[in-house]
Design a protein around this motif. Sequence first.
Motif, PDB file in Angstrom:
ATOM      1  N   ASP B 136       0.834  -1.216   0.000  1.00 28.10           N
ATOM      2  CA  ASP B 136       0.000   0.000   0.000  1.00 28.10           C
ATOM      3  C   ASP B 136       0.862   1.256   0.000  1.00 28.10           C
ATOM      4  O   ASP B 136       0.375   2.341   0.325  1.00 28.10           O
ATOM      5  CB  ASP B 136      -0.954  -0.009   1.197  1.00 28.10           C
ATOM      6  N   LEU B 138       2.331   4.467  -1.174  1.00 33.31           N
ATOM      7  CA  LEU B 138       1.815   5.447  -2.137  1.00 33.31           C
ATOM      8  C   LEU B 138       2.795   5.705  -3.273  1.00 33.31           C
ATOM      9  O   LEU B 138       2.407   5.736  -4.446  1.00 33.31           O
ATOM     10  CB  LEU B 138       1.490   6.762  -1.418  1.00 33.31           C
ATOM     11  N   TYR B 169      -5.205   4.110   6.801  1.00 36.31           N
ATOM     12  CA  TYR B 169      -4.720   5.415   6.335  1.00 36.31           C
ATOM     13  C   TYR B 169      -4.055   5.278   4.967  1.00 36.31           C
ATOM     14  O   TYR B 169      -4.306   6.067   4.046  1.00 36.31           O
ATOM     15  CB  TYR B 169      -3.736   6.012   7.351  1.00 36.31           C
ATOM     16  N   ALA B 170      -3.200   4.260   4.840  1.00 37.86           N
ATOM     17  CA  ALA B 170      -2.475   4.090   3.573  1.00 37.86           C
ATOM     18  C   ALA B 170      -3.441   3.814   2.425  1.00 37.86           C
ATOM     19  O   ALA B 170      -3.281   4.356   1.323  1.00 37.86           O
ATOM     20  CB  ALA B 170      -1.460   2.958   3.709  1.00 37.86           C
ATOM     21  N   ARG B 172      -6.679   4.607   2.250  1.00 41.36           N
ATOM     22  CA  ARG B 172      -7.454   5.825   1.960  1.00 41.36           C
ATOM     23  C   ARG B 172      -6.625   6.818   1.156  1.00 41.36           C
ATOM     24  O   ARG B 172      -7.123   7.473   0.237  1.00 41.36           O
ATOM     25  CB  ARG B 172      -7.918   6.474   3.276  1.00 41.36           C
ATOM     26  N   THR B 173      -5.353   6.924   1.506  1.00 40.47           N
ATOM     27  CA  THR B 173      -4.479   7.851   0.803  1.00 40.47           C
ATOM     28  C   THR B 173      -4.294   7.439  -0.658  1.00 40.47           C
ATOM     29  O   THR B 173      -4.292   8.282  -1.563  1.00 40.47           O
ATOM     30  CB  THR B 173      -3.109   7.938   1.509  1.00 40.47           C
ATOM     31  N   GLU B 176      -7.277   8.465  -2.551  1.00 42.96           N
ATOM     32  CA  GLU B 176      -7.347   9.913  -2.720  1.00 42.96           C
ATOM     33  C   GLU B 176      -6.323  10.411  -3.736  1.00 42.96           C
ATOM     34  O   GLU B 176      -6.613  11.282  -4.554  1.00 42.96           O
ATOM     35  CB  GLU B 176      -7.096  10.572  -1.361  1.00 42.96           C
ATOM     36  N   ARG B 177      -5.134   9.843  -3.704  1.00 43.76           N
ATOM     37  CA  ARG B 177      -4.052  10.355  -4.546  1.00 43.76           C
ATOM     38  C   ARG B 177      -4.047   9.759  -5.959  1.00 43.76           C
ATOM     39  O   ARG B 177      -3.390  10.283  -6.839  1.00 43.76           O
ATOM     40  CB  ARG B 177      -2.705  10.063  -3.869  1.00 43.76           C
TER      41      ARG B 177
END
Lengths: 70, 264
Positions: B136, B138, B169-170, B172-173, B176-177
């Motif tokens: 995960d 990013l 968190y990872a 979701r990021t 989003e990114r």
Amino acid sequence: MAEHMNTELSIWLNGKTEVLNSSQLSDLLPRFKAPFAVALNGRFVAAAQYSGIELKAGDQLDIVSPIAGG
Amino acid sequence: MQTELNIYGETLNSRLILGSALYPNPALMQQALQLSGCEAVTLSLRRQAPEQQGGEQFWQMIRDLKLRLLPNTAGCHSVQQAVTLAQMSREIFQTNWIKLELIGDDYNLQPEPILLLQAAEQLLADGFEVLPYCTDDLVLCKRLYELGCKVLMPWAAPIGSGLGVLNPYALRTLRERLPDATLIVDAGLGLPSHACQVMEMGFDGVLLNSAVALAKDPVLMAQAFSQAVSAGRSAFLAGAMPKQDFASPSTPVLGMPFWLQEAP
């Protein structure tokens, strides 16, 4: 008679030592059930190339077929 | 929007992809795949052992299901191994899709990120449509996407662990990114609620195997995952309410009996 006939050579076939009477890859393949794919020394050999492949002593031959996977 | 999953321009009517391994028997695998409604299944290649029976039966069953095939490169530890296995898969399965697995650690089967990038680049150049199994991370995912991997398959947890999402968190990021990437969570899910969770985050799909195959009733669990994926997708599209740290009564306060207004 072709040179490749009656010349025993030892290769690695699916990880095990195998002594062959023919150096022609195409002579070895009928014992395997379709579908299968071939790699020689870690490199893919397309089906269209089988007839031109001559095996050498110590070659590593992998012949794979479908299995379950995740 | 509810059900269509886009993989390199091809549309699947289910956002659930299942593996074909570890089922108690082939018949249960077939039922689980059918009743899940999934339209794609993962499978692999291994050395043919003529003395072992069952390989042909498996292949015939998979073909009878008429699902899209997603071959993997499971077990590969080098770029050359992965590329060769992918090429062998393409010839046998007649698909450009490849679930690219390149393992960097045998304890947690964590993908090897540097070799993964190298292998993905080679395979993309060779015409493959690469679905990399990745962590995960990013930046790794961004690099894979920039190379041309339109579909990314980050883990939720190590393969077969059933731990669920270790790092929300990872994930979701990532969503989003990388809003335009097709993101499929692959590996580590154990319960339908885990699948629902990542679909609620906006992931495009879920790929799993052990959670279904190792359930006491794989067929029922396959259906449960299918429902969870649909529920999560619907929830994502519906949009969740904002969170708050205090209570807010849902029943109107106005007109509450027993309450007396003080005299002015």
